[in-house]
Write an enzyme that holds these catalytic residues in place. Structure first.
Site, PDB file in Angstrom:
ATOM      1  N   ILE A  14       2.663   0.770  49.396  1.00  0.00           N
ATOM      2  CA  ILE A  14       3.373  -0.505  49.509  1.00  0.00           C
ATOM      3  C   ILE A  14       2.477  -1.582  50.105  1.00  0.00           C
ATOM      4  O   ILE A  14       2.387  -2.691  49.583  1.00  0.00           O
ATOM      5  CB  ILE A  14       4.638  -0.354  50.373  1.00  0.00           C
ATOM      6  CG1 ILE A  14       5.566   0.711  49.780  1.00  0.00           C
ATOM      7  CG2 ILE A  14       5.357  -1.689  50.514  1.00  0.00           C
ATOM      8  CD1 ILE A  14       5.996   0.439  48.351  1.00  0.00           C
ATOM      9  N   ASP A  33      -5.709  -0.473  58.324  1.00  0.00           N
ATOM     10  CA  ASP A  33      -5.248   0.913  58.300  1.00  0.00           C
ATOM     11  C   ASP A  33      -6.166   1.719  59.202  1.00  0.00           C
ATOM     12  O   ASP A  33      -7.375   1.468  59.257  1.00  0.00           O
ATOM     13  CB  ASP A  33      -5.283   1.478  56.881  1.00  0.00           C
ATOM     14  CG  ASP A  33      -4.375   2.693  56.713  1.00  0.00           C
ATOM     15  OD1 ASP A  33      -3.359   2.573  56.022  1.00  0.00           O
ATOM     16  OD2 ASP A  33      -4.690   3.755  57.294  1.00  0.00           O
ATOM     17  N   THR A  84       7.865   5.804  57.050  1.00  0.00           N
ATOM     18  CA  THR A  84       9.025   6.085  57.906  1.00  0.00           C
ATOM     19  C   THR A  84       9.670   7.390  57.421  1.00  0.00           C
ATOM     20  O   THR A  84      10.656   7.367  56.686  1.00  0.00           O
ATOM     21  CB  THR A  84      10.060   4.942  57.850  1.00  0.00           C
ATOM     22  OG1 THR A  84      10.291   4.579  56.476  1.00  0.00           O
ATOM     23  CG2 THR A  84       9.577   3.734  58.624  1.00  0.00           C
ATOM     24  N   THR A 120      10.981   0.905  55.186  1.00  0.00           N
ATOM     25  CA  THR A 120      12.413   1.191  55.174  1.00  0.00           C
ATOM     26  C   THR A 120      12.821   1.858  56.481  1.00  0.00           C
ATOM     27  O   THR A 120      12.174   2.810  56.927  1.00  0.00           O
ATOM     28  CB  THR A 120      12.767   2.122  54.000  1.00  0.00           C
ATOM     29  OG1 THR A 120      12.357   1.499  52.785  1.00  0.00           O
ATOM     30  CG2 THR A 120      14.259   2.395  53.955  1.00  0.00           C
ATOM     31  N   ARG A 153      10.974  -3.144  47.416  1.00  0.00           N
ATOM     32  CA  ARG A 153      11.883  -2.685  46.368  1.00  0.00           C
ATOM     33  C   ARG A 153      11.089  -2.495  45.074  1.00  0.00           C
ATOM     34  O   ARG A 153      11.362  -3.107  44.049  1.00  0.00           O
ATOM     35  CB  ARG A 153      13.004  -3.714  46.172  1.00  0.00           C
ATOM     36  CG  ARG A 153      14.181  -3.214  45.344  1.00  0.00           C
ATOM     37  CD  ARG A 153      15.135  -4.353  45.064  1.00  0.00           C
ATOM     38  NE  ARG A 153      16.164  -4.492  46.084  1.00  0.00           N
ATOM     39  CZ  ARG A 153      16.923  -5.572  46.237  1.00  0.00           C
ATOM     40  NH1 ARG A 153      16.730  -6.611  45.473  1.00  0.00           N
ATOM     41  NH2 ARG A 153      17.854  -5.612  47.164  1.00  0.00           N
ATOM     42  N   LYS A 205      18.938  -1.732  51.801  1.00  0.00           N
ATOM     43  CA  LYS A 205      17.837  -0.958  51.228  1.00  0.00           C
ATOM     44  C   LYS A 205      18.172   0.538  51.187  1.00  0.00           C
ATOM     45  O   LYS A 205      17.924   1.220  50.184  1.00  0.00           O
ATOM     46  CB  LYS A 205      16.554  -1.181  52.039  1.00  0.00           C
ATOM     47  CG  LYS A 205      15.381  -0.288  51.624  1.00  0.00           C
ATOM     48  CD  LYS A 205      15.071  -0.451  50.132  1.00  0.00           C
ATOM     49  CE  LYS A 205      14.124   0.645  49.623  1.00  0.00           C
ATOM     50  NZ  LYS A 205      12.823   0.642  50.253  1.00  0.00           N
ATOM     51  N   ARG A 212      21.380   5.854  44.014  1.00  0.00           N
ATOM     52  CA  ARG A 212      20.626   6.522  42.947  1.00  0.00           C
ATOM     53  C   ARG A 212      20.622   8.035  43.162  1.00  0.00           C
ATOM     54  O   ARG A 212      20.742   8.814  42.213  1.00  0.00           O
ATOM     55  CB  ARG A 212      19.196   5.976  42.902  1.00  0.00           C
ATOM     56  CG  ARG A 212      19.134   4.490  42.551  1.00  0.00           C
ATOM     57  CD  ARG A 212      17.736   3.937  42.699  1.00  0.00           C
ATOM     58  NE  ARG A 212      16.814   4.544  41.738  1.00  0.00           N
ATOM     59  CZ  ARG A 212      15.490   4.503  41.858  1.00  0.00           C
ATOM     60  NH1 ARG A 212      14.938   3.928  42.918  1.00  0.00           N
ATOM     61  NH2 ARG A 212      14.728   5.054  40.945  1.00  0.00           N
ATOM     62  N   GLY A 256      11.950  13.520  44.092  1.00  0.00           N
ATOM     63  CA  GLY A 256      10.789  13.361  44.952  1.00  0.00           C
ATOM     64  C   GLY A 256      10.543  11.909  45.300  1.00  0.00           C
ATOM     65  O   GLY A 256      11.409  11.050  45.131  1.00  0.00           O
ATOM     66  N   CYS A 259      11.295   7.557  48.746  1.00  0.00           N
ATOM     67  CA  CYS A 259      12.481   6.697  48.881  1.00  0.00           C
ATOM     68  C   CYS A 259      13.769   7.468  48.659  1.00  0.00           C
ATOM     69  O   CYS A 259      14.516   7.718  49.598  1.00  0.00           O
ATOM     70  CB  CYS A 259      12.387   5.518  47.906  1.00  0.00           C
ATOM     71  SG  CYS A 259      11.069   4.345  48.289  1.00  0.00           S
ATOM     72  N   LYS A 319       6.817  11.824  39.816  1.00  0.00           N
ATOM     73  CA  LYS A 319       7.344  11.201  38.602  1.00  0.00           C
ATOM     74  C   LYS A 319       6.209  11.055  37.603  1.00  0.00           C
ATOM     75  O   LYS A 319       5.043  11.286  37.927  1.00  0.00           O
ATOM     76  CB  LYS A 319       8.007   9.853  38.886  1.00  0.00           C
ATOM     77  CG  LYS A 319       7.038   8.762  39.311  1.00  0.00           C
ATOM     78  CD  LYS A 319       7.763   7.475  39.708  1.00  0.00           C
ATOM     79  CE  LYS A 319       8.489   6.812  38.562  1.00  0.00           C
ATOM     80  NZ  LYS A 319       7.578   6.102  37.626  1.00  0.00           N
TER      81      LYS A 319
END
Length: 410
Positions: A14, A33, A84, A120, A153, A205, A212, A256, A259, A319
């Protein structure tokens, strides 16, 4: 051009695209980072994961002066995009990374800077944990520092398009600060940007992904029902979806990613007496790797195959057509196999350039030569393009992508 300096904290799935998008639109950006290897790679001009359009966006951001660092820098705006996870025992959010990032920001942030949390978080986290932390460090919220929640998102595989075109939510308890952040995101976001309060943004969120998850669970439970009585779940879903108000999703081997498989647990952890449906959905989706394992054993038994090492799992990512393996159903399945002392199963994924699990084979033809049973766990474009090479194998197709006869389904 907005005259602001942004320090984006967290250069993962993200944070990196977000930082690049701002920089490509003439905003001064530093990406931070703690992972020295990751930052070194970015400083050498190399992206750290595969994503359509990411390399081109990276090159544009570099040409506009983006920089990368392992340290935090004074800035007008801080965007926190760190992981998170949830505690698998308590089911509550693990806020460690967010709180650590906030502590580091407060050590160097100038007075009046704004912290935007994109990570999130469970509803109430900012009120219960973030506000007290900021106050403990001697900061006055609204004077020394401003706080905003702007949850991401976007989905791997389509990140760049969705960053630009998806609507966004800006949660701020100060409307003036919220509007400033809204103006900032409008430099690249063409979607509607909704301004609301922080707790509403937190809840919105989490429930998006929970919605889903519940719908996926219905399809997966339907699969089990149909399997128990020898019915074709895909034909049943196809016919049911002809109804103008029915839209059943496709079943799969599990859920998986970072999210859908995580966010619902935040609600279960915080509201254990009020989340019966959400908990049931999570249990159903988490049970699907076990269902796949049972199907594998049935196929082995029916075809007199006793050697588990002749089973091959196609796909390690969570995915299709991405290299993201976080919480992937295949990894969950491998854990289940280990629990049942079923070692030696082969694994292949065309999206991965490095070995991440035991018995992972890097060449597709070598993979096929080592197995008798092929379990399609991910519907990469690669497998769709190689169907003609699979006809000599026993196939368990968990993604319903095979077009020839004799294929086993979920």
């Amino acid at each position: 051009m907005l005259d602001v300096k942004i320090n984006v904290i967290g250069m993962g799935y993200i944070g990196l695209p977000t930082a690049l998008m701002f920089a490509a639109n003439n905003i001064e950006v530093i990406g931070t980072d703690y992972d020295e290897k990751l930052i070194t790679q970015l400083m050498l001009g190399k992206v750290t994961f595969e994503e359509d359009g990411l390399t081109e966006l990276f090159e544009k951001a570099v040409s506009h002066g983006i920089s990368f660092s392992t340290t935090y820098h004074p800035a007008d705006i801080y965007i926190v995009a760190v992981p998170t996870p949830y505690n698998k025992t308590s089911k509550k959010i693990d806020p460690t990374y967010v709180l650590s990032a906030l502590k580091s920001i407060m050590e160097i942030s100038p007075k009046g800077s704004t912290i935007v949390i994109e990570s999130t978080v469970s509803p109430g986290t900012i009120n219960k944990l973030v506000y007290p932390l900021i106050k403990e460090n001697g900061f006055i919220i609204g004077e020394d520092v401003h706080l905003v929640h702007a949850p991401e998102r976007i989905i791997p595989g389509n990140m760049i398009y969705e960053l630009i075109n998806n609507s966004r939510t800006i949660g701020s308890d100060n409307i003036d600060v919220g509007n400033i952040v809204k103006e900032l995101y409008q430099v690249f976001c063409k979607g509607e940007i909704v301004l609301t309060d922080i707790r509403t943004a937190e809840m919105t969120k989490v429930i998006e992904n929970t919605f889903r998850d519940i719908n996926i669970a219905f399809a997966n439970e339907l699969t089990k029902i149909c399997r128990s009585d020898d019915m074709d779940v895909y034909e049943i879903i196809r016919i049911a979806n002809m109804h103008p108000r029915v839209n059943i999703l496709q079943p799969g081997p599990g859920v998986g990613g970072h999210c859908i498989s995580v966010d619902p647990w935040f609600l279960v952890g915080d509201y254990p007496d009020l989340t019966n449906l959400i908990l049931a959905a999570r249990k159903i989706n988490d049970s699907m790797p076990q269902h796949v394992l049972k199907r594998i054993r049935d196929i082995m038994k029916n075809n007199n195959i006793k050697d588990i090492s002749r089973v091959g799992l196609y796909g390690l990512t969570y995915k299709e057509n991405v290299d993201d393996i976080r919480e992937s159903p295949t990894l969950q399945l491998l854990e289940k196999m280990d629990e049942h002392l079923a070692f030696g199963v082969k694994v292949f994924d065309p999206m991965l350039k490095e070995v991440v699990v035991e018995n992972q084979i890097m060449d597709f033809n070598d993979f096929l030569n080592e197995i008798d049973i092929l379990v399609i766990m991910v519907s990469h474009s690669h497998i769709k393009d190689n169907m003609d090479n699979l006809k000599t194998k026993l196939i368990l197709d968990t993604k319903n992508v095979c077009y020839f006869e004799g294929v086993y389904k979920l």
